[in-house]
Motif scaffolding. Structure first.
Motif, PDB file in Angstrom:
ATOM      1  N   TYR A   5      55.022 -30.782  20.506  1.00 35.50           N
ATOM      2  CA  TYR A   5      55.376 -30.258  19.188  1.00 35.50           C
ATOM      3  C   TYR A   5      54.601 -30.979  18.097  1.00 35.50           C
ATOM      4  O   TYR A   5      54.362 -32.182  18.193  1.00 35.50           O
ATOM      5  N   THR A   6      54.214 -30.243  17.053  1.00 34.81           N
ATOM      6  CA  THR A   6      53.522 -30.869  15.934  1.00 34.81           C
ATOM      7  C   THR A   6      54.498 -31.751  15.161  1.00 34.81           C
ATOM      8  O   THR A   6      55.687 -31.445  15.061  1.00 34.81           O
ATOM      9  N   THR A   7      53.987 -32.840  14.619  1.00 34.57           N
ATOM     10  CA  THR A   7      54.819 -33.814  13.909  1.00 34.57           C
ATOM     11  C   THR A   7      55.389 -33.249  12.616  1.00 34.57           C
ATOM     12  O   THR A   7      56.571 -33.388  12.337  1.00 34.57           O
ATOM     13  N   ASN A   8      54.555 -32.619  11.798  1.00 31.87           N
ATOM     14  CA  ASN A   8      54.976 -32.230  10.456  1.00 31.87           C
ATOM     15  C   ASN A   8      55.797 -30.954  10.399  1.00 31.87           C
ATOM     16  O   ASN A   8      56.663 -30.814   9.558  1.00 31.87           O
ATOM     17  N   GLY A   9      55.540 -30.010  11.285  1.00 30.08           N
ATOM     18  CA  GLY A   9      56.235 -28.730  11.196  1.00 30.08           C
ATOM     19  C   GLY A   9      57.094 -28.382  12.382  1.00 30.08           C
ATOM     20  O   GLY A   9      57.859 -27.426  12.342  1.00 30.08           O
ATOM     21  N   GLY A  10      56.978 -29.121  13.468  1.00 27.43           N
ATOM     22  CA  GLY A  10      57.777 -28.829  14.650  1.00 27.43           C
ATOM     23  C   GLY A  10      57.329 -27.593  15.400  1.00 27.43           C
ATOM     24  O   GLY A  10      58.107 -26.992  16.142  1.00 27.43           O
ATOM     25  N   LEU A  11      56.058 -27.190  15.233  1.00 31.52           N
ATOM     26  CA  LEU A  11      55.545 -26.029  15.953  1.00 31.52           C
ATOM     27  C   LEU A  11      55.286 -26.410  17.403  1.00 31.52           C
ATOM     28  O   LEU A  11      54.784 -27.493  17.696  1.00 31.52           O
ATOM     29  N   GLU A  12      55.613 -25.507  18.313  1.00 37.75           N
ATOM     30  CA  GLU A  12      55.396 -25.782  19.734  1.00 37.75           C
ATOM     31  C   GLU A  12      53.968 -25.439  20.129  1.00 37.75           C
ATOM     32  O   GLU A  12      53.488 -24.336  19.890  1.00 37.75           O
ATOM     33  N   ARG A  13      53.300 -26.409  20.758  1.00 37.98           N
ATOM     34  CA  ARG A  13      51.979 -26.195  21.325  1.00 37.98           C
ATOM     35  C   ARG A  13      52.180 -25.943  22.812  1.00 37.98           C
ATOM     36  O   ARG A  13      52.518 -26.847  23.566  1.00 37.98           O
ATOM     37  N   ILE A  14      51.979 -24.704  23.216  1.00 38.28           N
ATOM     38  CA  ILE A  14      52.205 -24.318  24.608  1.00 38.28           C
ATOM     39  C   ILE A  14      51.104 -24.921  25.474  1.00 38.28           C
ATOM     40  O   ILE A  14      49.915 -24.765  25.180  1.00 38.28           O
ATOM     41  N   ALA A  15      51.500 -25.597  26.527  1.00 36.19           N
ATOM     42  CA  ALA A  15      50.525 -26.192  27.438  1.00 36.19           C
ATOM     43  C   ALA A  15      49.819 -25.105  28.235  1.00 36.19           C
ATOM     44  O   ALA A  15      50.378 -24.037  28.495  1.00 36.19           O
ATOM     45  N   THR A  16      48.591 -25.382  28.615  1.00 32.02           N
ATOM     46  CA  THR A  16      47.797 -24.447  29.408  1.00 32.02           C
ATOM     47  C   THR A  16      48.558 -24.055  30.678  1.00 32.02           C
ATOM     48  O   THR A  16      49.045 -24.911  31.409  1.00 32.02           O
ATOM     49  N   GLY A  17      48.691 -22.753  30.892  1.00 36.09           N
ATOM     50  CA  GLY A  17      49.362 -22.238  32.081  1.00 36.09           C
ATOM     51  C   GLY A  17      50.873 -22.147  31.970  1.00 36.09           C
ATOM     52  O   GLY A  17      51.529 -21.624  32.866  1.00 36.09           O
ATOM     53  N   GLU A  18      51.427 -22.631  30.889  1.00 35.56           N
ATOM     54  CA  GLU A  18      52.878 -22.598  30.714  1.00 35.56           C
ATOM     55  C   GLU A  18      53.332 -21.285  30.082  1.00 35.56           C
ATOM     56  O   GLU A  18      52.570 -20.644  29.374  1.00 35.56           O
ATOM     57  N   GLN A  19      54.543 -20.917  30.330  1.00 36.16           N
ATOM     58  CA  GLN A  19      55.221 -19.772  29.708  1.00 36.16           C
ATOM     59  C   GLN A  19      54.504 -18.454  29.987  1.00 36.16           C
ATOM     60  O   GLN A  19      54.487 -17.551  29.141  1.00 36.16           O
ATOM     61  N   SER A  20      53.949 -18.330  31.161  1.00 33.85           N
ATOM     62  CA  SER A  20      53.283 -17.095  31.548  1.00 33.85           C
ATOM     63  C   SER A  20      54.244 -15.921  31.409  1.00 33.85           C
ATOM     64  O   SER A  20      55.344 -15.928  31.946  1.00 33.85           O
ATOM     65  N   GLY A  21      53.850 -14.932  30.645  1.00 38.44           N
ATOM     66  CA  GLY A  21      54.669 -13.736  30.444  1.00 38.44           C
ATOM     67  C   GLY A  21      55.746 -13.886  29.388  1.00 38.44           C
ATOM     68  O   GLY A  21      56.382 -12.904  29.022  1.00 38.44           O
ATOM     69  N   THR A  22      55.983 -15.097  28.896  1.00 37.38           N
ATOM     70  CA  THR A  22      57.037 -15.295  27.886  1.00 37.38           C
ATOM     71  C   THR A  22      56.537 -16.025  26.646  1.00 37.38           C
ATOM     72  O   THR A  22      57.313 -16.301  25.748  1.00 37.38           O
ATOM     73  N   TRP A  23      55.240 -16.362  26.582  1.00 41.34           N
ATOM     74  CA  TRP A  23      54.715 -17.128  25.467  1.00 41.34           C
ATOM     75  C   TRP A  23      54.882 -16.406  24.136  1.00 41.34           C
ATOM     76  O   TRP A  23      54.906 -17.032  23.085  1.00 41.34           O
ATOM     77  N   GLY A  24      55.028 -15.103  24.148  1.00 34.57           N
ATOM     78  CA  GLY A  24      55.204 -14.341  22.906  1.00 34.57           C
ATOM     79  C   GLY A  24      56.438 -14.772  22.144  1.00 34.57           C
ATOM     80  O   GLY A  24      56.431 -14.812  20.904  1.00 34.57           O
ATOM     81  N   ASN A  25      57.526 -15.100  22.844  1.00 35.91           N
ATOM     82  CA  ASN A  25      58.747 -15.569  22.162  1.00 35.91           C
ATOM     83  C   ASN A  25      58.484 -16.874  21.420  1.00 35.91           C
ATOM     84  O   ASN A  25      58.916 -17.044  20.279  1.00 35.91           O
ATOM     85  N   THR A  26      57.790 -17.801  22.061  1.00 31.60           N
ATOM     86  CA  THR A  26      57.469 -19.077  21.415  1.00 31.60           C
ATOM     87  C   THR A  26      56.552 -18.851  20.225  1.00 31.60           C
ATOM     88  O   THR A  26      56.737 -19.448  19.163  1.00 31.60           O
ATOM     89  N   THR A  27      55.568 -17.988  20.390  1.00 31.73           N
ATOM     90  CA  THR A  27      54.639 -17.697  19.299  1.00 31.73           C
ATOM     91  C   THR A  27      55.378 -17.089  18.112  1.00 31.73           C
ATOM     92  O   THR A  27      55.137 -17.469  16.958  1.00 31.73           O
ATOM     93  N   ASN A  28      56.287 -16.167  18.356  1.00 34.94           N
ATOM     94  CA  ASN A  28      57.070 -15.569  17.267  1.00 34.94           C
ATOM     95  C   ASN A  28      57.934 -16.617  16.570  1.00 34.94           C
ATOM     96  O   ASN A  28      58.057 -16.615  15.342  1.00 34.94           O
ATOM     97  N   THR A  29      58.519 -17.528  17.339  1.00 31.82           N
ATOM     98  CA  THR A  29      59.300 -18.611  16.739  1.00 31.82           C
ATOM     99  C   THR A  29      58.394 -19.472  15.858  1.00 31.82           C
ATOM    100  O   THR A  29      58.772 -19.849  14.748  1.00 31.82           O
ATOM    101  N   ASN A  30      57.200 -19.776  16.347  1.00 31.87           N
ATOM    102  CA  ASN A  30      56.258 -20.570  15.551  1.00 31.87           C
ATOM    103  C   ASN A  30      55.894 -19.860  14.251  1.00 31.87           C
ATOM    104  O   ASN A  30      55.807 -20.498  13.194  1.00 31.87           O
TER     105      ASN A  30
END
Length: 132
Positions: A5-30
């Motif tokens: 997670y970023t320090t200043n804003g708490g944005l999630e940085r998805i690790a390579t290969g993680e959240q396959s098929g579900t990364w869109g939810n994290t991106t929308n939250t970001n």
């Protein structure tokens, strides 16, 4: 390597290969977080805080903070102390509120006043500065 997670804003940085098929939810939250950081208004109800309240990246993701409901003068500690933050404060809490982040300078915002405060995020010696 897991997500981080970023320090200043708490944005999630998805690790390579993680959240396959579900990364869109994290991106929308970001995107929602970015929206709040750039133009969001959030109310902080201090009614259960007493003389101390901790404002974390999670609950302080707003550009404008409206303070309400204080039962006494309150010190608001910005956490973590290594996050650089800029807040527009509208203190309608009923009491003066002091912003602190570390052992450096603090800023008091009187009831009924507004202020722009900058938290420098240098760790344990962090300071809060007011812009007038």
């Amino acid at each position: 390597m897991p997500s981080s997670y970023t320090t200043n804003g708490g944005l999630e940085r998805i690790a390579t290969g993680e959240q396959s098929g579900t990364w869109g939810n994290t991106t929308n939250t970001n995107f929602d977080i970015v929206d709040r950081l750039t133009s969001g208004v959030g109310t902080i109800d201090l009614s259960s805080s007493g003389a101390a309240h901790t404002l974390t990246t999670v609950n302080g993701m707003y550009k404008v903070l409206v303070l309400s409901g204080a039962t006494e003068a309150c010190t608001i500690t910005v956490s973590p102390n290594d996050a650089e933050k800029l807040y527009f404060i509208d203190n309608n809490s009923g009491y003066a509120c002091t912003f602190s982040q570390g052992s450096g300078a603090n800023v008091a915002v009187s009831n009924g006043d507004t202020a722009i405060v900058y938290c420098n995020g240098v760790g344990s010696a962090s300071a809060v500065v007011v812009y007038e």
